[in-house]
Design a protein around this motif. Sequence first.
Motif, PDB file in Angstrom:
ATOM      1  N   ASP A  31       7.326  14.589   7.857  1.00  0.00           N
ATOM      2  CA  ASP A  31       6.284  15.456   6.740  1.00  0.00           C
ATOM      3  C   ASP A  31       7.145  16.761   6.591  1.00  0.00           C
ATOM      4  O   ASP A  31       6.573  17.739   7.182  1.00  0.00           O
ATOM      5  CB  ASP A  31       5.096  15.472   7.225  1.00  0.00           C
ATOM      6  N   THR A  32       8.194  16.765   5.936  1.00  0.00           N
ATOM      7  CA  THR A  32       9.065  17.938   6.096  1.00  0.00           C
ATOM      8  C   THR A  32       8.235  19.453   5.810  1.00  0.00           C
ATOM      9  O   THR A  32       8.575  20.363   6.582  1.00  0.00           O
ATOM     10  CB  THR A  32      10.247  17.834   5.090  1.00  0.00           C
ATOM     11  N   GLY A  33       7.617  19.412   4.718  1.00  0.00           N
ATOM     12  CA  GLY A  33       7.030  20.768   4.155  1.00  0.00           C
ATOM     13  C   GLY A  33       6.033  20.933   4.995  1.00  0.00           C
ATOM     14  O   GLY A  33       5.615  22.411   4.971  1.00  0.00           O
ATOM     15  N   ASN A  34       5.316  20.081   5.841  1.00  0.00           N
ATOM     16  CA  ASN A  34       4.386  20.597   6.705  1.00  0.00           C
ATOM     17  C   ASN A  34       4.766  20.790   7.998  1.00  0.00           C
ATOM     18  O   ASN A  34       3.996  20.951   8.868  1.00  0.00           O
ATOM     19  CB  ASN A  34       2.946  19.492   6.476  1.00  0.00           C
ATOM     20  N   HIS A  35       5.940  20.470   8.352  1.00  0.00           N
ATOM     21  CA  HIS A  35       6.599  20.742   9.412  1.00  0.00           C
ATOM     22  C   HIS A  35       6.043  19.905  10.686  1.00  0.00           C
ATOM     23  O   HIS A  35       5.764  20.155  11.752  1.00  0.00           O
ATOM     24  CB  HIS A  35       6.781  22.075  10.058  1.00  0.00           C
ATOM     25  N   HIS A  36       5.543  18.633  10.112  1.00  0.00           N
ATOM     26  CA  HIS A  36       4.830  17.758  11.188  1.00  0.00           C
ATOM     27  C   HIS A  36       5.571  16.537  11.263  1.00  0.00           C
ATOM     28  O   HIS A  36       6.408  16.088  10.321  1.00  0.00           O
ATOM     29  CB  HIS A  36       3.383  17.378  10.582  1.00  0.00           C
ATOM     30  N   ILE A  37       5.244  15.666  12.269  1.00  0.00           N
ATOM     31  CA  ILE A  37       5.460  14.210  12.472  1.00  0.00           C
ATOM     32  C   ILE A  37       4.198  13.433  12.560  1.00  0.00           C
ATOM     33  O   ILE A  37       3.463  13.624  13.171  1.00  0.00           O
ATOM     34  CB  ILE A  37       6.479  14.110  13.521  1.00  0.00           C
ATOM     35  N   LYS A  38       4.119  12.551  11.562  1.00  0.00           N
ATOM     36  CA  LYS A  38       3.018  11.797  11.552  1.00  0.00           C
ATOM     37  C   LYS A  38       3.387  10.092  11.932  1.00  0.00           C
ATOM     38  O   LYS A  38       4.405   9.605  11.365  1.00  0.00           O
ATOM     39  CB  LYS A  38       2.392  11.694  10.290  1.00  0.00           C
ATOM     40  N   ILE A  39       2.545   9.526  12.645  1.00  0.00           N
ATOM     41  CA  ILE A  39       2.839   8.229  13.039  1.00  0.00           C
ATOM     42  C   ILE A  39       1.607   7.143  12.680  1.00  0.00           C
ATOM     43  O   ILE A  39       0.594   7.381  12.795  1.00  0.00           O
ATOM     44  CB  ILE A  39       2.974   8.086  14.454  1.00  0.00           C
ATOM     45  N   PHE A  40       2.138   6.097  11.842  1.00  0.00           N
ATOM     46  CA  PHE A  40       1.091   5.151  11.354  1.00  0.00           C
ATOM     47  C   PHE A  40       1.230   3.710  11.684  1.00  0.00           C
ATOM     48  O   PHE A  40       2.551   3.416  12.356  1.00  0.00           O
ATOM     49  CB  PHE A  40       1.262   5.190   9.733  1.00  0.00           C
ATOM     50  N   ASP A  41       0.355   2.852  11.926  1.00  0.00           N
ATOM     51  CA  ASP A  41       0.552   1.403  12.591  1.00  0.00           C
ATOM     52  C   ASP A  41       0.808   0.817  11.207  1.00  0.00           C
ATOM     53  O   ASP A  41       1.073   1.478  10.301  1.00  0.00           O
ATOM     54  CB  ASP A  41      -0.713   1.031  13.277  1.00  0.00           C
ATOM     55  N   TYR A  52       0.826  -1.214   0.105  1.00  0.00           N
ATOM     56  CA  TYR A  52       0.114   0.021   0.106  1.00  0.00           C
ATOM     57  C   TYR A  52       0.788   1.273  -0.006  1.00  0.00           C
ATOM     58  O   TYR A  52       2.095   1.105   0.188  1.00  0.00           O
ATOM     59  CB  TYR A  52      -0.917  -0.040   1.128  1.00  0.00           C
ATOM     60  N   GLU A  53       0.348   2.398  -0.180  1.00  0.00           N
ATOM     61  CA  GLU A  53       1.136   3.816  -0.107  1.00  0.00           C
ATOM     62  C   GLU A  53       0.132   4.534   0.696  1.00  0.00           C
ATOM     63  O   GLU A  53      -0.877   4.342   1.230  1.00  0.00           O
ATOM     64  CB  GLU A  53       1.479   4.204  -1.496  1.00  0.00           C
ATOM     65  N   LEU A  54       1.026   5.467   1.546  1.00  0.00           N
ATOM     66  CA  LEU A  54       0.385   6.385   2.416  1.00  0.00           C
ATOM     67  C   LEU A  54       0.758   7.960   1.665  1.00  0.00           C
ATOM     68  O   LEU A  54       1.461   7.887   0.995  1.00  0.00           O
ATOM     69  CB  LEU A  54       1.017   6.369   3.682  1.00  0.00           C
ATOM     70  N   GLY A  55      -0.287   8.828   1.891  1.00  0.00           N
ATOM     71  CA  GLY A  55       0.069  10.174   1.355  1.00  0.00           C
ATOM     72  C   GLY A  55      -1.275  10.473   0.555  1.00  0.00           C
ATOM     73  O   GLY A  55      -1.074  11.555  -0.584  1.00  0.00           O
ATOM     74  N   ILE A  56      -2.352  10.001   0.643  1.00  0.00           N
ATOM     75  CA  ILE A  56      -3.644  10.295   0.072  1.00  0.00           C
ATOM     76  C   ILE A  56      -3.891  11.734   0.528  1.00  0.00           C
ATOM     77  O   ILE A  56      -4.593  11.735   1.638  1.00  0.00           O
ATOM     78  CB  ILE A  56      -4.476   9.245  -0.018  1.00  0.00           C
ATOM     79  N   ASN A  88       9.911  -0.011  17.624  1.00  0.00           N
ATOM     80  CA  ASN A  88      10.046  -1.622  17.929  1.00  0.00           C
ATOM     81  C   ASN A  88       8.721  -2.563  17.943  1.00  0.00           C
ATOM     82  O   ASN A  88       8.507  -3.886  17.639  1.00  0.00           O
ATOM     83  CB  ASN A  88      10.292  -1.658  19.243  1.00  0.00           C
ATOM     84  N   ASP A  89       7.539  -1.663  17.600  1.00  0.00           N
ATOM     85  CA  ASP A  89       6.219  -2.278  17.466  1.00  0.00           C
ATOM     86  C   ASP A  89       5.636  -2.205  15.727  1.00  0.00           C
ATOM     87  O   ASP A  89       4.730  -2.483  15.536  1.00  0.00           O
ATOM     88  CB  ASP A  89       5.151  -1.458  18.194  1.00  0.00           C
ATOM     89  N   ASP A  90       6.877  -1.877  15.061  1.00  0.00           N
ATOM     90  CA  ASP A  90       6.668  -1.786  13.624  1.00  0.00           C
ATOM     91  C   ASP A  90       5.846  -0.447  13.237  1.00  0.00           C
ATOM     92  O   ASP A  90       4.986  -0.760  12.070  1.00  0.00           O
ATOM     93  CB  ASP A  90       5.940  -3.049  12.952  1.00  0.00           C
ATOM     94  N   ASN A  91       5.737   0.381  13.991  1.00  0.00           N
ATOM     95  CA  ASN A  91       4.968   1.590  13.641  1.00  0.00           C
ATOM     96  C   ASN A  91       5.693   2.506  12.743  1.00  0.00           C
ATOM     97  O   ASN A  91       7.000   2.354  12.958  1.00  0.00           O
ATOM     98  CB  ASN A  91       4.438   2.465  14.944  1.00  0.00           C
ATOM     99  N   LEU A  92       5.165   3.194  11.872  1.00  0.00           N
ATOM    100  CA  LEU A  92       5.955   3.984  11.086  1.00  0.00           C
ATOM    101  C   LEU A  92       5.926   5.341  11.421  1.00  0.00           C
ATOM    102  O   LEU A  92       4.855   6.005  11.508  1.00  0.00           O
ATOM    103  CB  LEU A  92       5.280   3.886   9.446  1.00  0.00           C
ATOM    104  N   ILE A  93       7.062   5.980  11.477  1.00  0.00           N
ATOM    105  CA  ILE A  93       7.369   7.360  11.740  1.00  0.00           C
ATOM    106  C   ILE A  93       7.619   8.209  10.430  1.00  0.00           C
ATOM    107  O   ILE A  93       8.522   7.791  10.055  1.00  0.00           O
ATOM    108  CB  ILE A  93       8.109   7.720  12.877  1.00  0.00           C
ATOM    109  N   VAL A  94       6.934   9.208  10.029  1.00  0.00           N
ATOM    110  CA  VAL A  94       7.313  10.038   8.993  1.00  0.00           C
ATOM    111  C   VAL A  94       7.522  11.517   9.311  1.00  0.00           C
ATOM    112  O   VAL A  94       6.843  12.133  10.245  1.00  0.00           O
ATOM    113  CB  VAL A  94       6.084  10.145   7.988  1.00  0.00           C
TER     114      VAL A  94
END
Length: 422
Positions: free
Chosen positions: A330-340, A300-304, A322-328
């Motif tokens: 998001d440079t242009g939005n000055h954010h950090i986003k976390i996904f399972d 799959y892809e993220l960023g929709i 360690n729980d396989d969560n994805l940390i991104v």
Amino acid sequence: MPEIKSETEPEIKTEIKSTMEPIDRHESKSAIKPHSFDKFKAPPRIESILKEDEEHFSAKWAVGSEKSAAAKAEKTAIPAPEAKKDGDIKPAGNNLEAVINDIKPASEEIAAKASIVVKPAPESAENAAGKLLTRRLIAVDSGNNRVQFVTADSKFISSFGTRGAAQAQFDNPQKAAIDAPGNIYVSDFSNNRIQKFTSDGQFVLSFGTHGGKNGEFNYPCGLAISKDGLLFVVDSYNNRVQVFDCDGKYVSKFEGAEISSDAPLDTPTDISLDSANNIYVCDTGNNRVIKFDPKWRKLYELGIPDKKNQGFDSPSAIAIDNDDNLIVADTGNHHIKIFDNMGRIISNFGAKGQKEGKLDSPGAVDCDEDKNIYIADTWNNRIQIFSFDGAFIKSIGSYGSDPGKFNHINDVVVVSGAGELF
């Protein structure tokens, strides 16, 4: 930095700043560089607004003093009847088995209510804070063309690298990775090569040159190492990922052509692998993160953009906890986003600014075993530490060239006490 324009889309903002501003010597046409950084532009000093957080965590752990079931059971014990005659049945008070059978239902109920099994208290907040502050970090200090070792309490340990093209020299280094024995790999971006060092920064080897053939690079960036010791290199402007063994021998590549009816990779910048060796690629030019299985089949892809909190603006870094969560990042939005690991949003924090807890074009993320998140706050020239839920913990560093200071920090890697990557 040149503006990025498209025939079908409105002009993209050029607010993001980065140290990645190469001249594409491999292709005649200019490559799209939505994540490019101007490495020659010195950012304004921000020392006046930075301060070290000297407060440690504080919390109170209390374990309730609970009465034992036996103590409560005394109140419910059945009195022993008198013996009728000598030699008759012994008094019930001396018949232990009978007493136990009589009070068993009551004692079980009391034990359940009293929760007599007390679990060990969690690690104290003081100990957790102490462990965090002594952790070693690797910081890729791009503008100063060096790699620094620092601790989370802002203590400088050592550094290696100067500007140049010789062994152990760098030209705009971008990312770092650590293998199981503790060797450090650095993507030497504008020298189009990967350099390998020991855990204390002694040069081991380098491989790669500028080009588009197997084993050649057109500005390498993100790095990741699999469980079986393979080194994954994001070959940014060749729009592909190349795989090597840890001695630099070419193994394979992925160019995105396997993605049926899908857009090819566009200036990817980072890569990460989860516990099952699934592969995540930060496809910066397409404003997405793609998850593949170990055989490069797209999952799959993220960023929709039309899904809440899932749109990206030039994401440039990813990490897996360690729980396989994805940390991104998001440079242009000055954010950090976390996904399972199924791609569902868990957390989203960050806002543009220079004060502690604010971000300006974050260029890298990593995490420790306690799920604290470490961010290379690139244009604020510092590392910031947050809890998993986005609470600010600490800021490290400021702009400069002195030891412990940064000029466009583009990666941060958390190292355990044994020198291993978390």
